[in-house]
Design an enzyme around this catalytic site. Structure first.
Site, PDB file in Angstrom:
ATOM      1  N   VAL A  25       0.864  -1.176   0.000  1.00  0.00           N
ATOM      2  CA  VAL A  25       0.000   0.000   0.000  1.00  0.00           C
ATOM      3  C   VAL A  25       0.900   1.226   0.000  1.00  0.00           C
ATOM      4  O   VAL A  25       1.919   1.255   0.700  1.00  0.00           O
ATOM      5  CB  VAL A  25      -0.922   0.030   1.241  1.00  0.00           C
ATOM      6  N   CYS A  26       0.552   2.205  -0.797  1.00  0.00           N
ATOM      7  CA  CYS A  26       1.252   3.485  -0.808  1.00  0.00           C
ATOM      8  C   CYS A  26       2.744   3.263  -1.104  1.00  0.00           C
ATOM      9  O   CYS A  26       3.099   2.484  -1.986  1.00  0.00           O
ATOM     10  CB  CYS A  26       1.008   4.196   0.521  1.00  0.00           C
ATOM     11  N   THR A  27       3.626   3.893  -0.345  1.00  0.00           N
ATOM     12  CA  THR A  27       5.061   3.804  -0.617  1.00  0.00           C
ATOM     13  C   THR A  27       5.679   2.491  -0.146  1.00  0.00           C
ATOM     14  O   THR A  27       6.885   2.276  -0.332  1.00  0.00           O
ATOM     15  CB  THR A  27       5.815   4.976   0.022  1.00  0.00           C
TER      16      THR A  27
END
Length: 220
Positions: free
Chosen positions: A98-100
């Site tokens: 998720v995300c970075t």
């Protein structure tokens, strides 16, 4: 079915807790929260999360999930989470972020030649880890699921729940959590946000973008 979340200091808690809440309800699921050591992990919003198992003692994951956060560059530099992901990837069925968190997978060599996404402020760095950026809130390439920024973790988890347990289970979870977004400002992505809002928020990511770029280049 072992679902393992690999976390680190300065993790964005919603990257982790959003999908954890959904996937913990999939029939047969056991959730493990893994970190280098079993001691409180500081989130980026001022409170801590307690891991349940160390990287060394974590069982083999069926589903590996790596959240993001402002601590990703330091986590890559420290290296233990990279080694953990490499080891877990040898036996897991699904590799997710998720995300970075995508850059932790990337630094572990797990996104080479794979379509992926991340938080909108960092998509330009995906080629640096060998990934092929594809626009989307959730991108699926084989057994690899990557989510965009923060709240996209809930979407990815519901999509994965559909693959794991079927559409009825996924739809029931969505209803049970009343996941029916109606954002009050309609500015959740640069593609729809007013230009002045995007211009105001972009500088918040400049320093971490530089740190991420440096960490990734040194890890690859």
């Amino acid at each position: 079915m072992n679902i393992v979340f690999a976390i680190f200091d300065m993790v964005t808690q919603l990257d982790f807790t959003g999908p954890a809440q959904v996937l913990s309800r999939v029939p047969g699921a056991t959730v493990y929260v893994a970190a280098k050591n079993v001691q409180p992990i500081q989130t980026d919003c001022g409170f801590s999360i307690n891991p349940t198992v160390s990287f060394d003692e974590c069982p083999q994951a069926d589903i590996l999930c790596v959240p993001g956060g402002f601590g990703v560059p330091e986590a890559i530099n420290e290296g233990s989470i990279i080694d953990f992901c490499k080891q877990q990837s040898l036996g897991t069925k699904y590799i997710t972020s998720v995300c970075t968190g995508a850059f932790i997978l990337g630094a572990a060599g797990l996104l080479k030649g794979r379509k992926a996404t991340t938080h909108w402020a960092y998509t330009s760095l995906l080629p640096a880890v060998g990934a092929i950026y594809q626009e989307g809130r959730v991108v699926v390439d084989g057994n690899i699921y990557t989510g965009g920024g923060v709240t996209a973790g809930i979407d990815f988890a519901l999509m994965l729940a559909n693959d794991l347990a079927g559409a009825q289970v996924s739809a029931s979870l969505e209803l049970g959590f009343e996941y029916n977004p109606a954002p009050p400002n309609g500015s959740g992505h640069p593609s729809i946000a007013p230009a002045e809002i995007t211009a105001a928020i972009k500088p918040r990511y400049i320093d971490n973008l530089k740190n991420m770029s440096k960490a990734v280049s040194e890890a690859i």
